[in-house]
Motif scaffolding. Structure first.
Motif, PDB file in Angstrom:
ATOM      1  N   ALA A  36       0.816  -1.212   0.000  1.00 10.53           N
ATOM      2  CA  ALA A  36       0.000   0.000   0.000  1.00 10.53           C
ATOM      3  C   ALA A  36       0.852   1.266   0.000  1.00 10.53           C
ATOM      4  CB  ALA A  36      -0.943  -0.010   1.205  1.00 10.53           C
ATOM      5  N   GLU A  37       1.899   1.311   0.807  1.00 11.77           N
ATOM      6  CA  GLU A  37       2.703   2.533   0.925  1.00 11.77           C
ATOM      7  C   GLU A  37       3.444   2.830  -0.366  1.00 11.77           C
ATOM      8  OE1 GLU A  37       6.298   4.480   3.636  1.00 11.77           O
ATOM      9  OE2 GLU A  37       5.496   2.504   4.140  1.00 11.77           O
ATOM     10  N   SER A  38       4.112   1.831  -0.916  1.00 10.91           N
ATOM     11  CA  SER A  38       4.841   2.035  -2.174  1.00 10.91           C
ATOM     12  C   SER A  38       3.886   2.411  -3.304  1.00 10.91           C
ATOM     13  CB  SER A  38       5.611   0.770  -2.543  1.00 10.91           C
ATOM     14  OG  SER A  38       6.247   0.918  -3.789  1.00 10.91           O
ATOM     15  N   SER A  39       2.708   1.763  -3.356  1.00  3.69           N
ATOM     16  CA  SER A  39       1.727   2.056  -4.406  1.00  3.69           C
ATOM     17  C   SER A  39       1.244   3.497  -4.328  1.00  3.69           C
ATOM     18  CB  SER A  39       0.538   1.102  -4.292  1.00  3.69           C
ATOM     19  OG  SER A  39       0.944  -0.241  -4.485  1.00  3.69           O
ATOM     20  N   SER A  40       1.065   3.996  -3.103  1.00  2.79           N
ATOM     21  CA  SER A  40       0.576   5.370  -2.953  1.00  2.79           C
ATOM     22  C   SER A  40       1.597   6.386  -3.451  1.00  2.79           C
ATOM     23  CB  SER A  40       0.235   5.642  -1.489  1.00  2.79           C
ATOM     24  OG  SER A  40       1.408   5.657  -0.683  1.00  2.79           O
ATOM     25  N   ILE A  41       2.863   6.002  -3.520  1.00  2.00           N
ATOM     26  CA  ILE A  41       3.913   6.892  -4.047  1.00  2.00           C
ATOM     27  C   ILE A  41       3.977   6.799  -5.565  1.00  2.00           C
ATOM     28  CG2 ILE A  41       6.405   7.326  -4.109  1.00  2.00           C
ATOM     29  CD1 ILE A  41       6.433   6.233  -1.176  1.00  2.00           C
ATOM     30  N   THR A  42       4.049   5.571  -6.093  1.00  2.00           N
ATOM     31  CA  THR A  42       4.256   5.419  -7.543  1.00  2.00           C
ATOM     32  C   THR A  42       3.048   5.864  -8.350  1.00  2.00           C
ATOM     33  OG1 THR A  42       3.604   3.087  -7.362  1.00  2.00           O
ATOM     34  CG2 THR A  42       5.961   3.578  -7.310  1.00  2.00           C
ATOM     35  N   ILE A  43       1.845   5.904  -7.746  1.00  2.00           N
ATOM     36  CA  ILE A  43       0.680   6.404  -8.478  1.00  2.00           C
ATOM     37  C   ILE A  43       0.823   7.891  -8.770  1.00  2.00           C
ATOM     38  CG2 ILE A  43      -0.684   6.971  -6.422  1.00  2.00           C
ATOM     39  CD1 ILE A  43      -2.031   5.563  -9.738  1.00  2.00           C
ATOM     40  N   ASN A  44       1.604   8.572  -7.955  1.00  2.00           N
ATOM     41  CA  ASN A  44       1.771  10.020  -8.076  1.00  2.00           C
ATOM     42  C   ASN A  44       3.088  10.301  -8.809  1.00  2.00           C
ATOM     43  OD1 ASN A  44       2.438  12.754  -7.604  1.00  2.00           O
ATOM     44  ND2 ASN A  44       1.125  12.792  -5.784  1.00  2.00           N
ATOM     45  N   LYS A  45       2.978  10.670 -10.072  1.00  2.00           N
ATOM     46  CA  LYS A  45       4.182  10.871 -10.885  1.00  2.00           C
ATOM     47  C   LYS A  45       5.060  11.999 -10.328  1.00  2.00           C
ATOM     48  CE  LYS A  45       2.103   9.237 -15.222  1.00  2.00           C
ATOM     49  NZ  LYS A  45       0.735   8.936 -14.767  1.00  2.00           N
ATOM     50  N   PHE A  46       4.431  13.030  -9.773  1.00  2.00           N
ATOM     51  CA  PHE A  46       5.208  14.128  -9.212  1.00  2.00           C
ATOM     52  C   PHE A  46       6.027  13.646  -8.015  1.00  2.00           C
ATOM     53  CE2 PHE A  46       5.770  17.633  -6.217  1.00  2.00           C
ATOM     54  CZ  PHE A  46       6.377  18.581  -7.026  1.00  2.00           C
ATOM     55  N   GLU A  47       5.376  12.924  -7.093  1.00  2.00           N
ATOM     56  CA  GLU A  47       6.068  12.425  -5.905  1.00  2.00           C
ATOM     57  C   GLU A  47       7.139  11.407  -6.283  1.00  2.00           C
ATOM     58  OE1 GLU A  47       7.168  12.103  -1.965  1.00  2.00           O
ATOM     59  OE2 GLU A  47       5.814  13.566  -2.894  1.00  2.00           O
ATOM     60  N   THR A  48       6.838  10.577  -7.291  1.00  2.21           N
ATOM     61  CA  THR A  48       7.813   9.588  -7.767  1.00  2.21           C
ATOM     62  C   THR A  48       9.065  10.282  -8.281  1.00  2.21           C
ATOM     63  OG1 THR A  48       6.084   7.999  -8.362  1.00  2.21           O
ATOM     64  CG2 THR A  48       8.207   7.742  -9.433  1.00  2.21           C
TER      65      THR A  48
END
Length: 923
Positions: A648-660
């Motif tokens: 869940a934590e990693s997915s919540s980051i990679t969904i956001n291209k800006f944060e990635t």
């Protein structure tokens, strides 16, 4: 029983045949059959194909292999015919790179039965059927005579009219008559005879190839339509000089496309008077010169075509290009104003025809063309057609009558129209149907309760019976029938416990149709195994409240996510099944009693708690939001269900291209300069907003949603007008697109454009003086180690070639579209290529480590290779649940590493289980 699957072929439908052959290969019941893949190339060679090439996106991705391609400035992918005339030895060398050439007399020793997934001329015209009969090999579908009749639209029309069966009025126009006539006078005559609108068809093609509708009394449009059906094109000097270099390349690529253009090779005929200069003589392009007043030249390669047009149109007023395998006649038909349908007719167990529920085709373009037929979401397919039961019965009865009249066997697809007055016109019967997962072939069979695997078994059994009735080796085929019947009966009695996997698909984002394609592919791969029992689950609702529905097979095989959602909501609201479906299912009980494991059910709504009681684990086949954002993962963790992909934590980051991008930049990895652009800024002062972006990013730059994939709304912004249009569309209040803004951005038909409160702006990544520059996409797989750590296996990346400004939805997911070369061509020398590849893979591994990616992922990047040999990898985005459609390039990459698609999916599921077990030990 060894099943030889014949696919590919020389026709213009070869890419759909290739994709259909893969579907048959994947869905054959592994407990009953052994698949033998026989790829037929465009010269008609039979090739025992190495299995890994089955999972390439297009034929051109592997055949001819890169090593056989001529030197090319533009590095275009081409079909075998673009290599020119090849000796047998040269063809053998090419064939040996992908498999083994098969002589026709070898076929009988390799297979017990031939399943024909070939289309068009040399596939469904009786030719391959005759060859197989010569060698005593039983095959699927109709025999020689009905196949020959089924491919010839002119012969069909003649017989229909002779029998006084309803069919549109028609005329046949030969190429010679067309060339000799004045276009305006000819159109006036045809309009008087047939009226307008007028349907113009190539008489021996399928998949709506070479079909146009002429709506106006415009001679230029009429000429263009006829030339399209003859597979030729006239090019004037004025038109050519109007195009820039990039536009000429795009024009040539479209012209030489075998489905929408005229294809290659072409004959170049010059009709205008030449200048006093002598025309150029033959050269490496295969050009020859005769009478300067009328010369004939053969062009095999797109780059040769570009050079030839540049050269000839400095001397000529115009040239005409004609495909060497073009049609010589055109079928002109009166237009039928009515509702279009398609109906599969199969033979019942007693040999009598049984029409399955007809499907209405609700389309947005005037022709149900190649793109609309095969790209999810382009057209709606409503089964059964929404008509009174009596009208549906009349359609079925007329289809069954036509099946008998034409002497079809085993199955056929019959298309037609029903007018407002109730008159039924049947048109263009097909003895072979497309065999993609949601094609009419499988879609309608699912309505009587047969999944693809079961339907294929029935088609094989029925074909054996048809060949035996026709006198082909009756004693041998009788033994085969009895053995197959016994094996099917034994299979039905066998009930081994299997791991239940919920395959969650659908969603409500712009990626929902691709999610359904991914989910169906996962379902099919798991259902043909002895280890897993997949359970199709459709997710709909909203981000505030997910709704989960277990799907029966007939609903899962609806054309796209919107059709599935509508059917689910319709049935869940208490509306019963259409009465005609019950009637057809009753008529088909002799089939389904033997071949279907269970009766047709209705969708069942489940909570996450109920899902956990029903299944052992989950495969999330969703893309974007919901699915890749971590929220669904949290729900599954709450009820103790293991799942695929990152946590869940990693997915919540990679969904956001800006944060990635931000995290990767902080870790020292290269990413594009970027910023978020918000609706609040735009609404406060639009001009200041635009100026701010223009001061930070020079045109052209990239604008895209920060949390969508599948190329959704990714645009190259080249000026202020496009920036304004992009903002107006992204920040619009209404659901429908703004037409003027959509035109400014050149949005395609039915191209979706999401609404967001912010979007991402990035610098356009360019060559920047590098020696070599390419876009790649690389997949990876993680493995648990005994010590609790994990290893990351990075696969050879694929080189992605976009024909436009960005990779389109079609290039990623439409069968036969897109250009993906695996492994990527970093350098011509093998050792240098591998050195660069290892550096790229090391960077992709670092990305996975920084973002804590688990399970599997796909990472997109640009690669620059400097004159010094230095390698620069610029990360574009990370997909934690990459597309898993049948031809997606991650399967090309895993095949190189020795994983079949099933093996890869199995590894993903096993990782999810081991992660849950490890977390359980820790807690």
């Amino acid at each position: 029983m060894r099943i030889g699957i014949f696919f590919g072929g020389p026709s213009r439908e070869r890419e759909i045949s290739f994709a259909g052959g893969r579907t048959v290969y994947d869905n054959l019941d592994k407990s009953l059959f052994q698949a033998v893949p026989v790829f037929v190339d465009s010269h008609g060679n039979f090739i025992l194909l190495d299995w890994q090439y089955l999972y390439k996106g297009t034929i051109r991705d592997f055949y001819p292999p890169v090593s056989a391609l001529p030197p090319s400035e533009l590095k275009l992918q081409v079909y075998l015919e673009s290599l020119g005339e090849l000796s047998v030895d040269e063809q053998d060398r090419i064939i040996a790179e992908v498999g083994r050439r098969l002589r026709p007399d070898e076929l009988a020793g390799l297979m017990d039965f031939a399943f024909l997934a070939l289309h068009g001329p040399a596939g469904e015209d009786g030719a391959i059927q005759g060859l197989l009969e010569w060698y005593g090999i039983p095959y699927s579908g109709s025999g020689i005579l009905p196949s020959a009749f089924g491919i010839d639209k002119i012969a069909q029309k003649t017989l229909l009219h002779a029998l006084n069966l309803p069919s549109p009025a028609f005329r046949v126009l030969t190429a010679e008559e067309f060339d000799a006539a004045d276009p305006a006078a000819l159109l006036a005559y045809v309009e008087k005879e047939l009226g307008l609108p007028l349907v113009v068809k190539a008489p021996r093609q399928g998949s709506s190839i070479g079909v146009s509708i002429v709506r106006d009394a415009d001679p230029a449009k009429f000429v263009a339509a006829v030339e399209r059906s003859l597979f030729r094109r006239t090019v004037t000097r004025e038109d050519w000089q109007r195009l820039g270099a990039q536009d000429r390349l795009a024009w040539a690529q479209h012209l030489t496309d075998i489905r929408e253009g005229i294809g290659l090779p072409v004959v170049l005929d010059e009709f205008s008077a030449v200048s006093s200069q002598s025309p150029v003589t033959g050269n490496e392009d295969g050009l020859t010169t005769d009478n300067p007043q009328l010369t004939t030249n053969f062009i095999y390669h797109p780059e040769a075509l570009l050079r030839a047009l540049d050269e000839r149109l400095t001397l000529q007023d115009s040239v005409r290009l004609t495909n060497t395998q073009g049609e010589q006649q055109v079928l002109l038909e009166a237009f039928v104003q009515g509702r279009e349908f398609s109906c599969i007719v199969v033979e019942d167990v007693d040999g009598s025809p049984l029409a399955l529920p007809p499907t209405e085709i609700v389309k947005g373009t005037e022709v149900f063309d190649y793109r609309s037929k095969y790209l999810p979401g382009m057209a709606r397919k409503v089964t059964p057609i929404e008509l009174p039961e009596a009208d549906i019965q009349r359609i079925r009865e007329q289809c069954e009558q036509l099946f008998r009249t034409f002497g079809f066997q085993v199955y056929a697809r019959l298309d037609g129209f029903i007018t407002d007055s109730g008159e039924i016109f049947l048109n263009d019967p097909n003895t072979t149907s497309g065999m993609l997962p949601a094609s009419f072939f499988f879609h309608q069979a699912a309505e009587i309760g047969l999944n693809p695997s079961q339907f294929l078994t029935y088609i094989i059994r029925t074909s054996l019976a048809a060949r035996r009735r026709g006198g082909l080796q009756p004693v041998k085929l009788g033994r085969q029938l009895r053995a197959l019947d016994a094996a099917v009966a034994s299979r039905q009695r066998e009930q081994k416990p299997r791991t239940k996997v919920a395959v969650i698909m659908g969603g409500y984002s712009s990626e929902r149709h691709i999610s359904v394609e991914s989910g169906r592919n996962i379902f099919e791969k798991l259902s043909s195994s002895a280890k897993y029992e997949p359970v199709p689950v459709f997710l709909t609702g909203s981000s505030e409240s997910y709704e989960l529905y277990v799907l029966p097979i007939n609903v899962m095989l609806k054309d796209n996510a919107d059709d599935i959602r509508d059917k689910v909501l319709h049935l869940s609201a208490g509306h019963g099944q259409h009465p005609v479906l019950e009637r057809i299912r009753q008529a088909a009980t002799n089939i389904t009693h033997t071949y279907a494991a269970q009766s047709v059910a209705v969708p069942e709504k489940l909570s996450f708690e109920q899902l956990a009681q029903r299944v052992d684990e989950v495969f999330i086949a969703l893309h974007g939001r919901p699915g890749e954002d971590g929220a669904l993962q949290q729900q599954l963790e709450r009820v103790g269900l293991p799942y695929n992909g990152s946590g869940a934590e990693s997915s919540s980051i990679t969904i956001n291209k800006f944060e990635t991008n931000k995290r990767l930049r902080e870790a020292g990895l290269r990413v594009a300069e970027h910023r978020m652009a918000s609706r609040l800024e735009w609404e406060a002062d639009a001009d200041a907003f635009y100026t701010s972006l223009e001061s930070q990013f020079h045109y052209p730059f990239i604008a895209k949603p920060a949390d969508d994939g599948c190329s959704s709304a990714v645009k190259k912004i080249k000026n202020r007008a496009e920036l304004e249009a992009f903002c107006r569309l992204m920040f619009r209040d209404q659901e429908d697109l703004l037409e003027d803004a959509a035109r400014t951005l050149s949005l395609g038909f039915k191209e979706e454009f999401p609404r967001k409160d912010a979007f991402l702006v990035e610098t356009l990544i360019s060559r920047d003086g590098a020696r070599h520059f390419l876009e790649v996409t690389g997949g990876l797989l993680t493995h648990h180690r005994p010590d609790g750590g994990r290893d990351i296996e990075v696969f050879e990346a694929s080189e992605a070639l976009a024909t436009g400004e960005v990779l389109s939805l079609e290039e990623k997911f439409l069968a036969g579209e897109g250009q993906n070369i695996t492994p990527a061509r970093y350098a011509p020398e093998a050792q240098e290529r591998q050195r660069i590849s290892d550096e790229v893979k090391a960077e992709l591994k670092r990305v996975a480590e920084v973002l804590n990616i688990e399970g599997y992922a796909r990472i997109d990047a640009f690669v620059r290779i400097r004159e010094t040999g230095a390698v620069e990898v610029i990360i574009i985005e990370v997909n934690s649940l990459p597309g898993m459609t049948p031809a997606t390039c991650i399967f090309h990459q895993t095949a190189l590493a020795g994983y079949t698609p099933y093996d890869f999916i199995d590894q993903i599921l096993e990782y999810g289980k081991s992660r849950k077990e490890e977390l359980g030990v820790r807690s």
